[in-house]
Design an enzyme around this catalytic site. Structure first.
Site, PDB file in Angstrom:
ATOM      1  CG  ASP A 258     -41.951 -75.605  46.911  1.00  0.00           C
ATOM      2  OD1 ASP A 258     -40.965 -74.848  47.015  1.00  0.00           O
ATOM      3  OD2 ASP A 258     -41.839 -76.772  46.509  1.00  0.00           O
TER       4      ASP A 258
HETATM    5  C1  BGC Z   1     -38.322 -76.565  46.167  1.00  0.00           C
HETATM    6  C2  BGC Z   1     -38.322 -76.488  47.674  1.00  0.00           C
HETATM    7  C3  BGC Z   1     -37.267 -75.521  48.145  1.00  0.00           C
HETATM    8  C4  BGC Z   1     -37.516 -74.170  47.499  1.00  0.00           C
HETATM    9  C5  BGC Z   1     -36.515 -73.109  47.903  1.00  0.00           C
HETATM   10  C6  BGC Z   1     -38.383 -75.189  45.507  1.00  0.00           C
HETATM   11  O1  BGC Z   1     -38.096 -75.290  44.163  1.00  0.00           O
HETATM   12  O2  BGC Z   1     -39.400 -77.359  45.729  1.00  0.00           O
HETATM   13  O3  BGC Z   1     -38.109 -77.754  48.221  1.00  0.00           O
HETATM   14  O4  BGC Z   1     -37.258 -75.444  49.536  1.00  0.00           O
HETATM   15  O5  BGC Z   1     -37.451 -74.311  46.089  1.00  0.00           O
HETATM   16  O6  BGC Z   1     -35.293 -73.334  47.331  1.00  0.00           O
END
Ligand code: BGC
Length: 739
Positions: A258
């Site tokens: 993530d």
């Molecule tokens: C989120 C993810 C997301 C990523 C990119 C993170 O803060 O938890 O689900 O895909 O950001 O935007």
């Protein structure tokens, strides 16, 4: 800054962040030469033989927030990612489709596939080859700020929806990324949260939807979560990534972190993670070079990760086509109509006393519309999945269009639940009141949990409306359940609408008028009180405090980039435990096993017509483990409207050496019936339906014996279809049964 101000700022920043990412779509960047290689494996090797060690290491981390790096020397273009499950958000405006929880409430696999296909097309039209969804974390507490982004409380339902979703996106040449692996079931202080889960519960409840998406759906990418699982960071969790995902499930795709969820170098790279996103804070030439020099990492280790990244990118076609596919389009009329159809099938009618709904134009003259969400109807929950909707239809507009001319639709403002005398008299005179309340993308969002009570004393608004006019229809935007004790008994109608995307207001209006017959079913249990949810006993805060969040973690994007390596390394050691003490008795499994009466059970939802199920029959009286079971049942629409109903099949293990839930969902189908029409429906129960996970043996097992098959229209409206005798497992099945 108080917590509300921080949230508003956060929501704005997230929205701007999405607008500002501009894919550098290098039209003339060229494409790599594979030296005549034909298979994916050969093409990977063709590139591997030409990449330098430094270039390989570069590929282990992202760039520009949303891309896998390109290698200009070899004409390898960047590969762009985008959030997520309800639409393409990062490259200009995409169609805002209903949130995942809403799609799941449709219980319609084909519809979910249609939506995912449309999102896949919008990805290709904008140059995106990796979609960062769907999210598959189980619904564990109603206040989780991200429930709307996931697929409910049941692993089979979520898993099946994910399979449909993943296949359709990938069918469009876009990699699907199932996330957040694993046990990120609430947002409160998610970087320090250590989910303490026993092995059986992990496999039966929290990993199962992922397993289905990977094994049956063929998902090509997995994103790890922020939290720790049993003391080990998700991005370093060799048990989850290497033993389970790669080992037991045979996953050969890409594992990415993530965003800013990597906390170390050596443990991360050895734990199985391939790609650090959004950039190489930890996995870069310096750090990996050092490990290589010290002999703590081998070139083969690095090559393995690079091969997986290249393999998936090649497999999806991103190195063999122009970045943008000019033949596909974003925000088409057809996508809007599809968004509306999905919204219509997602709405769950929870209460409809005296058949107050539908409000048939012609039979009524005036509707009063109240509540904060009537004019500002939220289209999605907040955070990374939020797709800014173009010309979204609010509920007020939807009602005006639907009833326009024939019925007067009057909007009435309130001041914290109080109405002026003039407005009160409008409400009194109306034939019905539509009260639009609930959460929105600022208060129900990634990064923090929300409150159990409806925001801003909306209970008072509902009560006042009911006092003035008992014919009040309450419409709620929410990703999960919420406090209803203080107001629901006065309310004749409750419509649960989640977040319905760009056409949400039209969908609600068409249901209110009866043009569309509601057919959504709850993908989670609606509790009478907060403490009835089994997980709340181990929740870090009292429900009224769940919006509190530690903003000192690396989530603070509002104050600029605070993700210093030092900070992240020290954070790595910090954790607090959240014990999953309810074990496998999760969601309806708990309510059923412990005799707790839900307010509305899992799988429940009303219609304007009535359905009757009869003559269930199980074809096989005895099967060997590994063989499917066929169930058939007749369903009749006994009312006078066309309608859709969801037939749900649950399996009960009559006798087992380990405690098992009373029954578990193992199949479902959504069926359309004309008035008085009757259909014979056939459903196949997969061999896996009978097994459970034995933690002592560290594997799934099947016990021979009797299983009861139950069928009905909710987890609490079931009839027995009889039993089936399960014989011994055939050797062939056992060979493949590990996953
Ligand atoms: C989120 C993810 C997301 C990523 C990119 C993170 O803060 O938890 O689900 O895909 O950001 O935007």
């Amino acid at each position: 800054m108080n917590s509300q101000e921080i949230k508003i700022l956060f929501a704005r920043t997230v929205a701007e962040e999405a607008r500002n990412v501009k894919p550098t779509v290098e039209a003339d960047a060229g494409l790599p030469d594979f030296d005549g290689a034909r298979t994916t494996a050969q093409k990977v090797e063709a590139l591997m033989s030409r990449l330098t060690r430094g270039e390989k290491i570069d590929l282990l981390s992202g760039i520009d927030n949303m891309a896998i790096k390109g290698v200009a020397r070899l004409s390898m273009p960047r590969v762009w990612n985008s959030d997520a499950t309800s639409g393409v958000r990062n490259f200009g405006m995409g169609t805002a489709f209903p949130a995942s929880i809403a799609l799941t409430a449709s219980w319609n696999r084909e519809l979910v596939g249609d939506i995912a296909g449309a999102i896949g097309d919008e990805c290709r039209a904008t140059g995106v080859s990796i979609l960062l969804g769907p999210g598959l974390n189980m619904y564990r507490v109603p206040t989780n700020g991200r429930n709307f982004e996931y697929m409910g409380e049941d692993p089979f339902l979520a898993g099946e929806m994910a399979v449909s979703y993943v296949k359709a996106v990938q069918g469009r040449g876009v990699m699907a990324t199932v996330k957040h692996f694993a046990c990120n079931n609430s947002e409160y202080d998610r970087h320090r949260m250590n989910s303490v889960v026993d092995e059986r519960t992990l496999h039966e409840i929290y990993l199962e939807a992922f397993r289905r998406a990977v094994v049956k759906g063929g998902a090509m990418a997995v994103m790890t979560s922020y939290n720790l699982i049993n003391g080990v960071r998700a991005s370093e969790n060799a048990y989850l990534l290497m033993d389970v995902l790669r080992g037991q499930w045979g996953f050969t795709g890409l594992i990415m972190s993530d965003w800013n969820a990597v906390y170390s170098v050596e443990d991360t790279i050895k734990g199985g993670l391939d790609l650090e996103m959004p950039g190489g804070r930890f996995l870069n030439r310096d750090t990996i070079g050092l490990l290589l020099r010290e002999g703590r990492l081998s070139e083969e280790d690095v090559d393995g990760h690079v091969r997986r990244i290249l393999g998936t990118v090649i497999e999806i076609g991103a190195y063999e086509r122009p970045v943008v596919d000019a033949s596909r389009q974003c925000r088409t009329k057809a996508h809007r109509l599809l968004a509306r159809r999905a919204a219509e099938e997602s709405v769950v009618l929870l209460k409809n006393e005296d058949d107050l709904l539908p409000l048939v134009p012609g039979r009524i003259r005036m509707i009063a519309v109240i509540g904060p969400n009537s004019r500002d109807t939220p289209t999605g929950g907040g955070g990374a999945s939020y797709v800014e909707a173009e010309d979204s239809v609010s509920i007020l507009e939807g009602l005006e269009r639907e009833f326009g001319g024939v019925v007067q639709v009057l909007h009435v403002e309130d001041a914290a639940g109080c109405f002026s005398e003039a407005d009160a008299s409008v409400i009194r005179k109306a034939d019905a009141v539509v009260a639009c309340v609930g959460y929105n993308h600022v208060i129900e969002s990634e990064c923090y949990d929300r409150s159990w009570r409806l925001p801003d004393a909306q209970e008072e608004l509902i009560r006042s409306a009911c006092r003035l006019n008992p014919r009040t229809v309450v419409v709620v935007n929410a990703g999960g359940d919420y406090e209803t004790e203080s107001w629901l008994k006065r309310v004749p109608v409750l419509l649960q609408i989640f977040y319905l995307g760009v056409e949400g207001g039209s969908a609600v209006a068409r249901i209110v008028s009866g043009r569309v017959n509601p057919s959504g079913k709850l993908p989670f249990t609606f509790a009478r009180q907060w403490r009835d949810h089994p997980a709340t006993g181990n929740y870090p805060k009292a429900p009224e405090n769940t919006t509190q969040v530690l903003f000192s973690g690396p989530d603070v994007r509002v104050n600029g980039d605070s993700y210093s390596i030092k900070k992240r390394m020290s954070l790595r050691q910090e954790k607090w435990d959240i014990r999953y003490a309810e074990g496998i008795f999760h969601g309806y499994r708990f309510f059923d096993a412990y005799g707790v009466q839900p307010l509305f059970p899992f799988g429940f939802g009303l219609s304007y017509t009535r359905f009757e199920l009869s003559h269930p029959e199980i074809k096989e009286k005895r099967v060997n483990a590994g063989e499917p079971v066929t169930l058939s049942i007749s369903m009749r629409n006994t009312g006078s409207r066309v309608g859709l109903e969801v037939v749900q099949v649950y399996v009960r293990d009559v006798q087992s050496r380990l405690p098992r839930p009373r029954h578990e969902l193992k199949q479902f189908a959504k069926v359309a019936l004309d008035p008085v029409e009757e259909k014979r429906i056939e459903l196949t129960i997969e061999p896996d339906a009978f097994r459970f996970y034995d933690a002592d043996e560290h594997r799934w097992v099947m016990e021979p014996g009797e299983f009861e098959i139950l069928v009905g229209t909710s987890s609490r409206a079931l009839q027995s279809a009889g039993t089936v005798e399960l014989g011994h497992a055939c050797a062939e099945y056992l060979k493949g049964a590990a996953s």
